[in-house]
Write an enzyme that holds these catalytic residues in place. Sequence first.
Site, short mmCIF file in Angstrom:
data_model
loop_
_atom_site.label_atom_id
_atom_site.label_comp_id
_atom_site.label_asym_id
_atom_site.label_seq_id
_atom_site.Cartn_x
_atom_site.Cartn_y
_atom_site.Cartn_z
N ASP A 99 0.78 -1.24 0.00
CA ASP A 99 0.00 0.00 0.00
C ASP A 99 0.82 1.29 0.00
OD1 ASP A 99 0.86 0.21 2.70
OD2 ASP A 99 -0.97 -0.74 3.45
N HIS A 114 6.72 -7.49 -0.99
CA HIS A 114 5.74 -8.02 -1.94
C HIS A 114 5.35 -7.02 -3.03
CE1 HIS A 114 4.49 -11.19 1.33
NE2 HIS A 114 5.62 -11.50 0.72
N THR A 180 0.99 -9.03 11.46
CA THR A 180 1.07 -10.05 10.41
C THR A 180 0.69 -11.41 11.00
OG1 THR A 180 2.47 -11.21 8.80
CG2 THR A 180 3.59 -10.30 10.74
N GLU A 207 -4.17 -10.64 18.12
CA GLU A 207 -4.35 -12.03 18.56
C GLU A 207 -3.04 -12.80 18.44
OE1 GLU A 207 -7.51 -13.04 15.83
OE2 GLU A 207 -6.07 -13.83 14.37
N ALA A 223 -1.73 -2.21 16.63
CA ALA A 223 -0.38 -1.76 16.31
C ALA A 223 -0.16 -0.32 16.78
CB ALA A 223 -0.15 -1.88 14.81
C1 BJW Z 1 -3.68 -6.43 13.62
C2 BJW Z 1 -4.58 -5.36 13.58
C3 BJW Z 1 -4.22 -4.20 14.29
C4 BJW Z 1 -5.39 -6.95 12.37
N1 BJW Z 1 -3.07 -4.16 14.93
N2 BJW Z 1 -2.55 -6.36 14.29
C5 BJW Z 1 7.46 -22.61 3.44
C6 BJW Z 1 6.47 -23.32 4.07
C7 BJW Z 1 5.19 -23.38 3.52
C8 BJW Z 1 4.87 -22.72 2.33
C9 BJW Z 1 5.86 -21.99 1.71
C10 BJW Z 1 7.13 -21.96 2.26
N3 BJW Z 1 7.90 -21.17 1.46
C11 BJW Z 1 7.12 -20.71 0.44
C12 BJW Z 1 5.87 -21.21 0.54
C13 BJW Z 1 4.75 -20.95 -0.39
C14 BJW Z 1 4.09 -19.62 -0.16
C15 BJW Z 1 3.55 -19.57 1.26
O1 BJW Z 1 4.10 -18.95 2.15
N4 BJW Z 1 2.42 -20.20 1.50
C16 BJW Z 1 1.79 -20.21 2.82
C17 BJW Z 1 0.40 -19.58 2.76
C18 BJW Z 1 1.73 -21.63 3.33
N5 BJW Z 1 5.01 -18.50 -0.41
C19 BJW Z 1 5.22 -18.02 -1.62
O2 BJW Z 1 4.70 -18.52 -2.58
C20 BJW Z 1 6.18 -16.86 -1.77
N6 BJW Z 1 7.11 -17.15 -2.81
C21 BJW Z 1 8.05 -18.07 -2.69
O3 BJW Z 1 8.25 -18.68 -1.68
O4 BJW Z 1 8.78 -18.27 -3.81
C22 BJW Z 1 9.70 -19.32 -3.89
C23 BJW Z 1 10.18 -19.45 -5.31
C24 BJW Z 1 11.54 -19.48 -5.57
C25 BJW Z 1 11.98 -19.61 -6.88
C26 BJW Z 1 11.07 -19.69 -7.93
C27 BJW Z 1 9.71 -19.65 -7.68
C28 BJW Z 1 9.26 -19.53 -6.37
C29 BJW Z 1 5.44 -15.60 -2.21
C30 BJW Z 1 4.45 -15.13 -1.23
C31 BJW Z 1 3.70 -13.92 -1.79
C32 BJW Z 1 2.55 -13.49 -0.93
N7 BJW Z 1 1.77 -12.54 -1.63
C33 BJW Z 1 0.66 -11.84 -0.98
C34 BJW Z 1 -0.04 -10.94 -2.01
C35 BJW Z 1 0.83 -9.70 -2.31
C36 BJW Z 1 0.21 -8.81 -3.34
C37 BJW Z 1 -1.07 -8.18 -2.90
O5 BJW Z 1 -1.11 -7.50 -1.85
O6 BJW Z 1 -2.04 -8.35 -3.60
O7 BJW Z 1 1.14 -11.08 0.13
S1 BJW Z 1 -0.51 -12.94 -0.21
C38 BJW Z 1 -0.82 -11.91 1.20
O8 BJW Z 1 -0.31 -12.53 2.42
C39 BJW Z 1 0.05 -10.67 0.98
C40 BJW Z 1 0.53 -10.37 2.37
O9 BJW Z 1 1.68 -9.56 2.32
C41 BJW Z 1 0.77 -11.74 2.93
C42 BJW Z 1 0.79 -11.79 4.43
O10 BJW Z 1 -0.45 -11.43 4.96
P1 BJW Z 1 -0.51 -10.52 6.27
O11 BJW Z 1 -0.03 -9.18 5.99
O12 BJW Z 1 0.13 -11.22 7.40
O13 BJW Z 1 -2.11 -10.38 6.48
P2 BJW Z 1 -3.13 -11.37 7.22
O14 BJW Z 1 -4.48 -10.94 6.84
O15 BJW Z 1 -2.77 -12.78 7.02
O16 BJW Z 1 -2.89 -11.05 8.78
C43 BJW Z 1 -3.22 -9.81 9.36
C44 BJW Z 1 -2.79 -9.85 10.82
O17 BJW Z 1 -2.98 -8.58 11.39
C45 BJW Z 1 -3.60 -10.85 11.66
O18 BJW Z 1 -2.72 -11.63 12.43
C46 BJW Z 1 -4.46 -9.93 12.56
O19 BJW Z 1 -4.69 -10.50 13.82
C47 BJW Z 1 -3.59 -8.71 12.67
N8 BJW Z 1 -4.26 -7.43 12.92
N9 BJW Z 1 -5.70 -5.73 12.84
C48 BJW Z 1 -2.30 -5.27 14.96
N10 BJW Z 1 -5.06 -3.10 14.31
#
Ligand code: BJW
Length: 236
Positions: A99, A114, A180, A207, A223
Amino acid sequence: MDRLIERLKHAENVTFLTGSGISRESGIPTFRGKDGLWKNYSPEELASPEGFMRDPQLVWDWYNWRRDIIRKAEPNRGHLTIKEFEKNFNVYVITQNVDGLHEKTGVKNLVELHGNIFRNRCSRCGKMFGDIQTKKIPTCECGGLIRPDVVWFGEPLKEEDISMALEWSKNADVFFLVGTSGIVYPAASLPFFAKENGGFVVEINIEKTPLTPHIDLHLEGSASEILDMVLKRLDK
Ligand code: BJW
Ligand code: ZN
């Protein structure tokens, strides 16, 4: 909390890894939980090359919806407090958010792991474009579809971004995980590098997360509220 304040008193390098929770108070929805669904699609279905291949216009519509929200958003007290930490520390910000709200605060050291939602690129030839505000998904002169310049599931992060993020995590005297869910890798592995290298790892979240059992201190709350409280305790 006292342990954290003590560590901060002797700290030079403070690193933040932020997620969508920090921008929640700027009015931007998070990915998971009750915020996460858009027209009944999950982020996993939309933020992936497979989702884009299946229905590029649907994915473009989702990004348009989000860009409209983000365009109106401003950094909140959480983002601004991180900037204020620069008065006392070398501050490094690693964000998973696309963002641009950390950038708006003018924080010196920033990696957007990202990507950024206001940049686009051709999915065929890689040509870069700025913000595009069209309802219909645009195409490049090469004929390829244009997509947001963000990192989707299954796509690699930029080499220079991940190596910078690793360096900043290893160097951290105190490492804050803010808003996160800690389930998306490789970002979720960064606190482990901080800890292995002697950093004190603090989680700020409304949480508990899968990372909570592995860190030094969990501070439960929003946060902005918690970061503000930490900074105020330091000033005393
Ligand atoms: C508050 C609050 C307040 C609310 N105050 N807190 C190892 C193990 C398992 C799987 C994998 C692994 N390594 C890789 C993987 C696969 C995959 C992955 O991780 N999968 C898992 C889901 C299992 N990873 C990937 O694919 C990554 N790439 C990769 O590993 O490439 C390897 C490769 C090498 C060579 C060739 C090819 C490949 C890429 C990951 C990309 C993630 N993309 C996204 C979209 C970005 C674009 C967009 O925005 O549209 O990123 S997905 C989405 O999730 C976004 C976020 O950045 C990311 C994380 O989410 P975030 O920010 O944590 O949000 P939420 O909603 O999950 O959580 C919010 C939190 O806030 C909550 O906890 C609330 O409680 C809290 N909260 N209000 C404080 N006021
Ligand atoms: Zn092209």
